[in-house]
Write a protein that holds these residues in place. Sequence first.
Motif, PDB file in Angstrom:
ATOM      1  N   GLU A 294       0.862  -1.190   0.000  1.00  0.00           N
ATOM      2  CA  GLU A 294       0.000   0.000   0.000  1.00  0.00           C
ATOM      3  C   GLU A 294       0.895   1.237   0.000  1.00  0.00           C
ATOM      4  O   GLU A 294       1.846   1.336   0.770  1.00  0.00           O
ATOM      5  N   VAL A 295       0.606   2.153  -0.906  1.00  0.00           N
ATOM      6  CA  VAL A 295       1.443   3.336  -1.055  1.00  0.00           C
ATOM      7  C   VAL A 295       0.600   4.586  -0.980  1.00  0.00           C
ATOM      8  O   VAL A 295      -0.455   4.664  -1.609  1.00  0.00           O
ATOM      9  N   ARG A 296       1.041   5.514  -0.207  1.00  0.00           N
ATOM     10  CA  ARG A 296       0.495   6.856  -0.260  1.00  0.00           C
ATOM     11  C   ARG A 296       1.621   7.767  -0.723  1.00  0.00           C
ATOM     12  O   ARG A 296       2.805   7.444  -0.537  1.00  0.00           O
ATOM     13  N   PRO A 297       1.268   8.872  -1.337  1.00  0.00           N
ATOM     14  CA  PRO A 297       2.334   9.738  -1.850  1.00  0.00           C
ATOM     15  C   PRO A 297       3.385  10.030  -0.792  1.00  0.00           C
ATOM     16  O   PRO A 297       3.063  10.299   0.372  1.00  0.00           O
ATOM     17  N   ALA A 298       4.651   9.953  -1.196  1.00  0.00           N
ATOM     18  CA  ALA A 298       5.726  10.282  -0.263  1.00  0.00           C
ATOM     19  C   ALA A 298       5.583  11.732   0.168  1.00  0.00           C
ATOM     20  O   ALA A 298       5.173  12.583  -0.616  1.00  0.00           O
ATOM     21  N   PRO A 299       5.872  12.028   1.431  1.00  0.00           N
ATOM     22  CA  PRO A 299       5.788  13.423   1.867  1.00  0.00           C
ATOM     23  C   PRO A 299       6.618  14.285   0.929  1.00  0.00           C
ATOM     24  O   PRO A 299       7.780  13.984   0.644  1.00  0.00           O
ATOM     25  N   GLY A 300       6.006  15.301   0.412  1.00  0.00           N
ATOM     26  CA  GLY A 300       6.699  16.113  -0.573  1.00  0.00           C
ATOM     27  C   GLY A 300       6.408  17.581  -0.386  1.00  0.00           C
ATOM     28  O   GLY A 300       5.574  17.991   0.423  1.00  0.00           O
ATOM     29  N   HIS A 301       7.117  18.374  -1.175  1.00  0.00           N
ATOM     30  CA  HIS A 301       7.014  19.826  -1.114  1.00  0.00           C
ATOM     31  C   HIS A 301       6.802  20.336  -2.533  1.00  0.00           C
ATOM     32  O   HIS A 301       7.296  19.731  -3.500  1.00  0.00           O
ATOM     33  N   PRO A 302       6.087  21.443  -2.703  1.00  0.00           N
ATOM     34  CA  PRO A 302       5.886  21.975  -4.060  1.00  0.00           C
ATOM     35  C   PRO A 302       7.183  22.243  -4.817  1.00  0.00           C
ATOM     36  O   PRO A 302       7.209  22.193  -6.048  1.00  0.00           O
ATOM     37  N   ASP A 303       8.288  22.500  -4.085  1.00  0.00           N
ATOM     38  CA  ASP A 303       9.556  22.795  -4.751  1.00  0.00           C
ATOM     39  C   ASP A 303      10.370  21.551  -5.074  1.00  0.00           C
ATOM     40  O   ASP A 303      11.463  21.659  -5.647  1.00  0.00           O
ATOM     41  N   ASP A 304       9.873  20.361  -4.732  1.00  0.00           N
ATOM     42  CA  ASP A 304      10.575  19.128  -5.110  1.00  0.00           C
ATOM     43  C   ASP A 304      10.524  18.944  -6.626  1.00  0.00           C
ATOM     44  O   ASP A 304       9.528  19.285  -7.279  1.00  0.00           O
ATOM     45  N   VAL A 305      11.577  18.363  -7.178  1.00  0.00           N
ATOM     46  CA  VAL A 305      11.638  18.150  -8.632  1.00  0.00           C
ATOM     47  C   VAL A 305      10.670  17.049  -9.030  1.00  0.00           C
ATOM     48  O   VAL A 305      10.677  15.945  -8.469  1.00  0.00           O
ATOM     49  N   ALA A 306       9.835  17.348 -10.030  1.00  0.00           N
ATOM     50  CA  ALA A 306       8.888  16.358 -10.560  1.00  0.00           C
ATOM     51  C   ALA A 306       9.435  15.702 -11.823  1.00  0.00           C
ATOM     52  O   ALA A 306       9.246  14.503 -12.032  1.00  0.00           O
ATOM     53  N   TYR A 307      10.070  16.476 -12.674  1.00  0.00           N
ATOM     54  CA  TYR A 307      10.696  15.883 -13.870  1.00  0.00           C
ATOM     55  C   TYR A 307      11.838  16.756 -14.345  1.00  0.00           C
ATOM     56  O   TYR A 307      11.957  17.933 -13.972  1.00  0.00           O
ATOM     57  N   VAL A 308      12.691  16.150 -15.154  1.00  0.00           N
ATOM     58  CA  VAL A 308      13.801  16.855 -15.793  1.00  0.00           C
ATOM     59  C   VAL A 308      13.555  16.813 -17.295  1.00  0.00           C
ATOM     60  O   VAL A 308      13.410  15.731 -17.875  1.00  0.00           O
ATOM     61  N   MET A 309      13.497  17.979 -17.917  1.00  0.00           N
ATOM     62  CA  MET A 309      13.264  18.069 -19.361  1.00  0.00           C
ATOM     63  C   MET A 309      14.473  18.761 -19.995  1.00  0.00           C
ATOM     64  O   MET A 309      14.865  19.857 -19.562  1.00  0.00           O
ATOM     65  N   TYR A 310      15.055  18.123 -20.984  1.00  0.00           N
ATOM     66  CA  TYR A 310      16.282  18.662 -21.571  1.00  0.00           C
ATOM     67  C   TYR A 310      15.980  19.568 -22.764  1.00  0.00           C
ATOM     68  O   TYR A 310      15.109  19.285 -23.588  1.00  0.00           O
TER      69      TYR A 310
ATOM     70  N   GLY B 144      19.413  20.288 -18.556  1.00  0.00           N
ATOM     71  CA  GLY B 144      18.248  19.683 -17.923  1.00  0.00           C
ATOM     72  C   GLY B 144      17.510  20.703 -17.073  1.00  0.00           C
ATOM     73  O   GLY B 144      18.070  21.246 -16.114  1.00  0.00           O
ATOM     74  N   VAL B 145      16.261  20.977 -17.423  1.00  0.00           N
ATOM     75  CA  VAL B 145      15.443  21.932 -16.678  1.00  0.00           C
ATOM     76  C   VAL B 145      14.740  21.192 -15.541  1.00  0.00           C
ATOM     77  O   VAL B 145      14.084  20.166 -15.768  1.00  0.00           O
TER      78      VAL B 145
ATOM     79  N   TYR C 178       2.325  30.439 -25.694  1.00  0.00           N
ATOM     80  CA  TYR C 178       3.778  30.646 -25.715  1.00  0.00           C
ATOM     81  C   TYR C 178       4.335  30.325 -24.343  1.00  0.00           C
ATOM     82  O   TYR C 178       3.691  30.608 -23.313  1.00  0.00           O
ATOM     83  N   GLY C 179       5.529  29.771 -24.324  1.00  0.00           N
ATOM     84  CA  GLY C 179       6.208  29.567 -23.047  1.00  0.00           C
ATOM     85  C   GLY C 179       7.432  28.689 -23.199  1.00  0.00           C
ATOM     86  O   GLY C 179       7.374  27.644 -23.841  1.00  0.00           O
ATOM     87  N   PRO C 180       8.569  29.092 -22.610  1.00  0.00           N
ATOM     88  CA  PRO C 180       9.762  28.240 -22.606  1.00  0.00           C
ATOM     89  C   PRO C 180       9.587  27.058 -21.650  1.00  0.00           C
ATOM     90  O   PRO C 180       8.772  27.108 -20.717  1.00  0.00           O
ATOM     91  N   THR C 181      10.372  26.023 -21.854  1.00  0.00           N
ATOM     92  CA  THR C 181      10.383  24.882 -20.938  1.00  0.00           C
ATOM     93  C   THR C 181      10.687  25.348 -19.511  1.00  0.00           C
ATOM     94  O   THR C 181      10.150  24.803 -18.541  1.00  0.00           O
ATOM     95  N   GLU C 182      11.520  26.374 -19.390  1.00  0.00           N
ATOM     96  CA  GLU C 182      11.933  26.869 -18.075  1.00  0.00           C
ATOM     97  C   GLU C 182      10.792  27.520 -17.298  1.00  0.00           C
ATOM     98  O   GLU C 182      10.951  27.824 -16.104  1.00  0.00           O
ATOM     99  N   THR C 183       9.665  27.788 -17.957  1.00  0.00           N
ATOM    100  CA  THR C 183       8.520  28.352 -17.235  1.00  0.00           C
ATOM    101  C   THR C 183       7.318  27.410 -17.299  1.00  0.00           C
ATOM    102  O   THR C 183       6.178  27.830 -17.139  1.00  0.00           O
ATOM    103  N   THR C 184       7.607  26.137 -17.544  1.00  0.00           N
ATOM    104  CA  THR C 184       6.618  25.054 -17.482  1.00  0.00           C
ATOM    105  C   THR C 184       5.535  25.185 -18.560  1.00  0.00           C
ATOM    106  O   THR C 184       4.376  25.515 -18.282  1.00  0.00           O
TER     107      THR C 184
END
Length: 583
Positions: free
Chosen positions: A134-150, A160-161, A291-297
């Motif tokens: 059984e898994v519940r989301p690991a305790p996290g913070h909004p500033d944690d990295v969700a993905y790296v996009m190159y 890598g952004v 419009y939007g760069p990868t750096e601004t999601t």
Amino acid sequence: MTFPTVPAAFDAVAEAGPEAVALDSAAGRLTYAQLRARSDVLAAALRRRGVGRGVVVGVHLGRSFDSVITSLAVLKAGGGYLPLSPEYPPSRLAMLLADAGAPFVVADQAAAWAGEAGRPVITLASLRSGPADEVRPAPGHPDDVAYVMYTSGSTGTPKGVLVTHGNIVQLVRDQEYLRFEPGETFLHLSPTAFDASTFEIWGALLSGARLLLAPPGRETLADLPELLRRRGVTAMFLTTPLFHELIDRDPAALDSVRQVLIGGEPMSVERARRLAGRRADRPDGEVANVYGPTETTTFATAFPLRELDASDRSVPIGRPLRHTHVYMLGDDGAPASEGEIYIGGAGVARGYLGRPAQTAERFLADPFAGVPGARMYRSGDLGRRRPDGAIEFLGRADSQIKIRGFRIEPVEVEEALLSHPGVREAAVVPVPVPDGVRLAAYVVVSALGDQVTPRGLVAYLRDVVPAYMIPSWFVTVGGLPRTVTGKLDRLRLPTLDEADLPRLSGDSGEDDEPSAAEQHLIRIWKSVLGLDSVTVDDDFFSLGGDSLRILRVLAEVEAAGLGLTLTQLFEHTTIRELAASAG
């Protein structure tokens, strides 16, 4: 309600509507409850393998249920995912995995490139074989990295952004540029390594909507309108070149889609007006240039096409989304009506992975936000703010360009060419064409370069960089022009009109009359590429072909009954090879 992380938002949606369809494709469906359960199993397995906060996991699964499930599972385990395109050559996969520090990569099966990847390949089957903890989301913070996009790097190395959970949540929740609701059906059409997939996947799954996955590979222009109508797509994103092709071939193609976002490159005003005119009597929908760069999601601004004025000579990129600030700053750093575009707000990523100097150069303190610690991203794009508040895109302040929505630094292509033992110097420049931009490469061969040919360079680059970064033209020159300080003088490079552009014609010496199939293909290539002459040994991509033109070729091939598939068109890039594969 605001959620700190993507898994927290997803689980709340899944609890509210467990039986609603989350994932849909021609192969079947998964409800939110099923998606939650399957991602929990993988999350538990990933935790047992050491995935947690700050750990980046490579995901090499293409556009599929498995890719979505695995990405969600990585987030639930507390890590961040690194989407890897199946089209990337092994050397690029190895470089991205090493740069991201990924301990392993998840794939659907043991891959042929695993030995070159430099990282263990973990199959989905092995991850699913463990206990279903059984898994519940690991305790996290909004500033944690969700993905790296190159993205393409100005130093010749991709950057890598670091995109956070908070970045993703702000893009698709509590927004006004699009309706994110349970009744919507989002189309997942973008490659997973393209940041538009962030909008598609999480826009659906964090709002209780249905995510419809387009078939694997590339959807043909002929098939896409029928898919949209038949499967009830209500929200989607299109790259600008694909929109141009689609509206030219089938003006009614998007009539059934209520919400359409288009972006990546400057939009044709004429085509924008054509689409807006078709939807003038539809108050329930929205079509916007984004419009939007990868750096601004993914997206920072949006412009509804219904606001186009008869006097507009270009399509604006629009106004900032909610939680986003856009500034035009002059050379002195002061606000101006025209200047470089800086983007602040909740979409600004953490920075570049392992590149503090470049992060400091581009991610700056935001003096206008009035919030301690606020940052803004220096985009390198130029813009003008109109009296009505909409922003017009004016081009780049540096050498960066976009091709098919992908950001490219020409120096990265130059570095790839210089790694060829027969190339001593290289310069890559953008060439405007009627439907966008292509690349031209000027090369100086080394003492070992007697056998360097455009065809050979294309073949070499296919093993080093993605297909969209391969130049359409190669020009061999005796030397590159330099300034008095020794820097490359791009303005003095020979123009394409002056250069003796080498054709990628074969040197087999065979003068046989083309077969009937070859003659059909020659006619199709000449029509699609706009050329007067094509030989059976010319290379499609080096004649200026790209993935959009190859879709047009496929449509013509299907109409002619030649029995060739899209895979064959990508694998066999000369007419001689294609005709033989059809035989």
